[in-house]
Design a protein around this motif. Structure first.
Motif, short mmCIF file in Angstrom:
data_model
loop_
_atom_site.label_atom_id
_atom_site.label_comp_id
_atom_site.label_asym_id
_atom_site.label_seq_id
_atom_site.Cartn_x
_atom_site.Cartn_y
_atom_site.Cartn_z
N LYS A 140 0.81 -1.22 0.00
CA LYS A 140 0.00 0.00 0.00
C LYS A 140 0.85 1.27 0.00
O LYS A 140 0.62 2.19 -0.79
CB LYS A 140 -0.92 -0.02 1.23
CG LYS A 140 -1.82 1.20 1.36
CD LYS A 140 -2.69 1.07 2.60
CE LYS A 140 -3.55 2.32 2.77
NZ LYS A 140 -4.41 2.23 3.98
N LYS A 141 1.87 1.28 0.84
CA LYS A 141 2.68 2.50 0.97
C LYS A 141 3.49 2.80 -0.28
O LYS A 141 3.96 3.92 -0.47
CB LYS A 141 3.61 2.39 2.17
CG LYS A 141 4.62 1.24 2.07
CD LYS A 141 5.49 1.18 3.31
CE LYS A 141 6.50 0.02 3.21
NZ LYS A 141 7.35 -0.06 4.42
N GLU A 142 3.65 1.80 -1.17
CA GLU A 142 4.46 1.99 -2.38
C GLU A 142 3.68 2.62 -3.53
O GLU A 142 4.27 3.23 -4.41
CB GLU A 142 5.01 0.64 -2.85
CG GLU A 142 6.00 0.00 -1.90
CD GLU A 142 6.46 -1.36 -2.37
OE1 GLU A 142 7.69 -1.60 -2.42
OE2 GLU A 142 5.59 -2.19 -2.72
N ILE A 143 2.35 2.46 -3.52
CA ILE A 143 1.62 2.92 -4.71
C ILE A 143 0.48 3.89 -4.41
O ILE A 143 -0.08 4.47 -5.34
CB ILE A 143 1.04 1.73 -5.50
CG1 ILE A 143 -0.01 0.97 -4.69
CG2 ILE A 143 2.13 0.77 -5.94
CD1 ILE A 143 -0.75 -0.08 -5.52
N ILE A 144 0.09 4.06 -3.14
CA ILE A 144 -0.99 4.99 -2.83
C ILE A 144 -0.59 6.39 -3.30
O ILE A 144 0.49 6.90 -3.00
CB ILE A 144 -1.30 5.01 -1.32
CG1 ILE A 144 -1.86 3.66 -0.87
CG2 ILE A 144 -2.29 6.13 -0.99
CD1 ILE A 144 -3.17 3.30 -1.51
N GLY A 145 -1.50 7.03 -4.05
CA GLY A 145 -1.25 8.38 -4.56
C GLY A 145 -0.54 8.40 -5.89
O GLY A 145 -0.45 9.45 -6.53
N ARG A 146 -0.04 7.27 -6.33
CA ARG A 146 0.67 7.21 -7.62
C ARG A 146 -0.28 6.70 -8.70
O ARG A 146 -1.27 6.02 -8.42
CB ARG A 146 1.85 6.25 -7.52
CG ARG A 146 2.98 6.69 -6.62
CD ARG A 146 4.02 5.58 -6.56
NE ARG A 146 4.39 5.10 -7.90
CZ ARG A 146 5.01 3.95 -8.14
NH1 ARG A 146 5.31 3.14 -7.13
NH2 ARG A 146 5.32 3.60 -9.37
N PRO A 147 0.01 7.03 -9.97
CA PRO A 147 -0.73 6.38 -11.05
C PRO A 147 -0.54 4.87 -10.97
O PRO A 147 0.51 4.38 -10.56
CB PRO A 147 -0.09 6.95 -12.31
CG PRO A 147 0.51 8.24 -11.88
CD PRO A 147 0.96 8.03 -10.47
N SER A 148 -1.56 4.15 -11.35
CA SER A 148 -1.53 2.69 -11.19
C SER A 148 -0.33 2.08 -11.91
O SER A 148 -0.21 2.19 -13.14
CB SER A 148 -2.83 2.08 -11.76
OG SER A 148 -2.78 0.68 -11.68
N PRO A 149 0.58 1.44 -11.18
CA PRO A 149 1.78 0.87 -11.80
C PRO A 149 1.53 -0.49 -12.48
O PRO A 149 2.44 -1.05 -13.08
CB PRO A 149 2.73 0.70 -10.61
CG PRO A 149 1.82 0.43 -9.45
CD PRO A 149 0.57 1.22 -9.71
N VAL A 150 0.31 -0.99 -12.35
CA VAL A 150 0.03 -2.30 -12.93
C VAL A 150 -0.30 -2.21 -14.42
O VAL A 150 -0.46 -3.23 -15.09
CB VAL A 150 -1.13 -3.01 -12.19
CG1 VAL A 150 -0.79 -3.17 -10.72
CG2 VAL A 150 -2.45 -2.29 -12.39
N ILE A 151 -0.42 -1.01 -14.95
CA ILE A 151 -0.77 -0.82 -16.36
C ILE A 151 0.52 -0.80 -17.19
O ILE A 151 1.35 0.10 -17.01
CB ILE A 151 -1.54 0.49 -16.59
CG1 ILE A 151 -2.66 0.66 -15.55
CG2 ILE A 151 -2.09 0.54 -18.01
CD1 ILE A 151 -3.72 -0.39 -15.61
N PRO A 152 0.72 -1.76 -18.09
CA PRO A 152 1.90 -1.70 -18.98
C PRO A 152 1.83 -0.45 -19.86
O PRO A 152 0.75 0.06 -20.18
CB PRO A 152 1.78 -2.99 -19.82
CG PRO A 152 0.89 -3.89 -19.03
CD PRO A 152 -0.06 -2.99 -18.32
N LYS A 153 2.98 0.07 -20.25
CA LYS A 153 3.03 1.31 -21.02
C LYS A 153 2.23 1.23 -22.32
O LYS A 153 1.57 2.19 -22.72
CB LYS A 153 4.48 1.67 -21.32
CG LYS A 153 5.26 2.14 -20.10
CD LYS A 153 6.66 2.59 -20.49
CE LYS A 153 7.42 3.10 -19.27
NZ LYS A 153 8.78 3.56 -19.60
N ASP A 154 2.30 0.07 -22.97
CA ASP A 154 1.59 -0.04 -24.25
C ASP A 154 0.08 -0.20 -24.07
O ASP A 154 -0.65 -0.34 -25.06
CB ASP A 154 2.14 -1.20 -25.08
CG ASP A 154 2.13 -2.53 -24.32
OD1 ASP A 154 1.88 -2.50 -23.10
OD2 ASP A 154 2.36 -3.58 -24.95
#
Length: 604
Positions: free
Chosen positions: A164-178
């Motif tokens: 939780k502390k790594e991604i809260i407030g950030r754009p979702s990192p689970v979405i691949p760039k493409d």
């Protein structure tokens, strides 16, 4: 100056009015987190009186488990860094908890902290947050309309590997760039339609690996009905796709096996059929039936009884009983058939295997039939060769014992005839000459194979000499000999005189079969397996199968004074040449003798 002060006072009142009427929570905190200002939205949410809402610690209202994160994000906010939105739980006076969405915050020049927050919803069973935390095992998270992560559940952490502390407030990192473009399109679609959207896509784990998922984006509404957050639930489809791949692979294997089985049944020489006893019709007939019976398969489907019509008359009763009599076990039968319209005889063996339904009733038969005509011909040929061998051994044993006294008897009978002029001596001499003729044929059969002097010969030339030799005799009986020779015929390793003897014997038999005259057709050709074929065909009366099968046996002949040794001698000669003789005949339609000899193609 007074006018400017009046305008400033009006502006301050307006700003204060906006702040008090706003639905969002507006707070002003000092560096220790004490509330210096809180608007009415905060007062209503916390059920505070006017005196309670200032100079109290902000953390007094935050859930104890969320206080550390709230402090790190609000109190230690640097002027040069942008604020990262987040969510935290707050407590009511009655001990219940809700969620706040901290939208904006900044630090003033004086060191105070200005904060804008929005209550998401009270924590009840209809809450999206409650649902995400307690009612779903699927990995899920909540984002704002900018795509920033506000909340994740435990299943999300386990699947994707982010805490939780790594991604809260950030754009979702689970979405691949493409897949970013697809992601923003789906969020916009949910915002406009205010309806959930489900689609299959690809997501990324913390270790960088990607995998297929089914994603559902659901809107979260304000009280006004505006979509301001989105709930995303994902299902890992890796196992599903692997299962589907295995199923597809299994289906492919099954299809290949079915195609292989079909290829086998469609191309093997064995005749396979499936017959339904209740419907009294074939459910499947392999194409090999068509080649054997020379009958269209559609005709066999329409008229199953046509197979019985092609049986040999003598074997028909056994065949009818074989197919019509019920059986619980496998059974097999050999019988004769007419392979084609010309009535060519053939042999077939059929094996019937019953198939029972669930209650044990036999309702279908699998029939597997084989053409054993060539096998039967070989068996007949072996029997004839055995007889030839026996006759040869007999000839070798009695030739000298009989021939010497026979010569003496014949000589004395000739002297006696001269002296007595007895009318019976001519009859005795005639019969002695017949015995001598039979002995000579015995001696030919007794000649060992190694005495034959083989040489490469042009069969067409050998046969041409036979035709020249036999034409005068043929003309005496009103018989014409027609020849049709293959000019590309290969040479044959043979003893020409013996081959001539065989063909002369066959032509004489053909002439004898046409007492009223007719035509004899002498042809040569090369077979598919590179053997030289010689055919002698007449237009005589033909013969039934029973007599045809006995041709070549010693002392069996169609002629009144025939011994059968002439044709037997032909079999012996062709055997010594490693060839075969085969006769086909149909009553009223003539007889064909077919001689096969190995050519130089086979020898090479």
């Amino acid at each position: 100056m007074d006018e400017m002060c009046t305008e400033q006072a009006a502006a301050n009142k307006t700003v204060k009015w906006f702040a008090e009427k706003a639905r969002n929570i507006l707070l002003l905190l000092d560096e220790q987190g004490n509330i210096k200002y809180a608007n009415q939205a905060f007062q209503r949410l916390m059920a505070l009186s006017l005196s309670d809402r200032t100079n109290q610690s902000f953390f007094h209202f935050i859930h104890e488990e969320d206080r550390e994160e709230a402090a790190s994000r609000l109190l230690f906010l640097e002027k040069s860094t942008s604020f990262t939105p987040f969510t935290s739980r707050y407590s009511y006076k009655n001990g219940r908890y809700g969620h706040l969405f901290w939208q904006e915050a900044e630090k003033t020049e004086e060191g105070w902290i200005r904060v804008i927050a929005e209550p998401i919803e009270e924590e009840n069973e209809g809450s999206w947050l409650y649902f995400l935390a307690n009612h779903t095992e699927d990995p899920g998270y909540i984002i704002d309309l900018y795509g920033r992560v506000l909340l994740i559940n435990e299943a999300f952490e386990q699947l994707y590997g982010w805490k939780k502390k790594e991604i809260i407030g950030r754009p979702s990192p689970v979405i691949p760039k493409d897949h970013w473009h697809e992601w923003h399109e789906k969020i916009e679609e949910v915002r406009k339609s205010k309806k959930p959207v489900t689609f299959q896509t690809v997501r990324k784990k913390r270790d960088g690996t990607t995998f297929p998922v089914s994603a559902t984006i659901s809107p979260i509404y304000e009280r006004t009905g505006r979509v301001f957050l989105c709930l995303i639930l994902t299902k890992d489809l890796t196992e599903y796709y692997e299962t589907r791949r295995l199923v597809e692979l299994q289906n492919k294997v099954i299809a290949e096996r079915e195609r292989l089985l079909l290829d086998i049944t469609e191309n093997i020489t064995e005749m396979i059929s499936l017959f339904d006893l209740k419907l009294n019709k074939f459910l499947y007939i392999s194409p090999s039936h068509e080649k054997f019976f020379n009958i269209n398969i559609e005709t066999l489907y329409e008229k199953p009884e046509i197979i019985l019509e092609n049986c040999h008359p003598e074997d028909l009763p056994n065949v009818v009983e074989f197919f019509c009599k019920p059986t619980n076990g496998t059974k097999e039968l050999e019988y004769r058939v007419l392979k084609n319209k010309s009535g060519e005889p053939g042999w077939m063996t059929t094996k019937v295997t019953p198939i029972a339904d669930e209650d044990g009733t036999i309702n279908r038969w699998i029939n597997i039939s084989r053409d054993i005509t060539e096998l039967k011909k070989r068996e007949q040929m072996i029997r004839k060769w055995d007889k030839l061998s026996a006759v040869g051994q007999l000839a070798a044993g009695i030739a000298h014992e009989v021939r010497n006294p026979l010569t003496s008897v014949k000589g004395f009978m000739q002297l006696l005839a001269q002296e007595t002029n007895n009318k019976y001596t001519d009859i005795i001499l005639s019969e002695l000459e017949r015995i001598e003729f039979i002995m000579n044929e015995f001696l030919i059969l007794a000649k060992p194979h190694q005495d034959v002097q083989m040489k490469l010969s042009n069969i067409n030339e050998v046969l041409s000499e036979v035709v020249v030799f036999m034409k005068p005799e043929a003309l005496l009986y009103s018989v014409d000999i027609h020849q049709d020779f293959d000019k590309n015929l290969p040479f044959v390793q043979c003893e020409p005189k013996q081959i001539k003897q065989v063909i002369i014997n066959l032509i004489k038999n053909a002439i004898d079969a046409m007492p009223s005259g007719g035509n004899i057709y002498l042809t040569t050709s090369i077979t598919s397996d590179s053997q030289v074929a010689i055919e002698v065909r007449d237009e005589g009366a033909g013969m039934p199968i029973e007599r045809l099968e006995r041709l070549g046996e010693p002392f069996y002949s169609n002629k009144e004074k025939g011994t059968g040794l002439g044709l037997m001698m032909c079999y012996k000669i062709i055997e010594n040449h490693e060839g075969t003789i085969h006769f086909t005949s149909r009553e009223g339609d003539g007889t064909t003798a077919r001689v096969l000899l190995p050519s130089t193609y086979n020898l090479s």
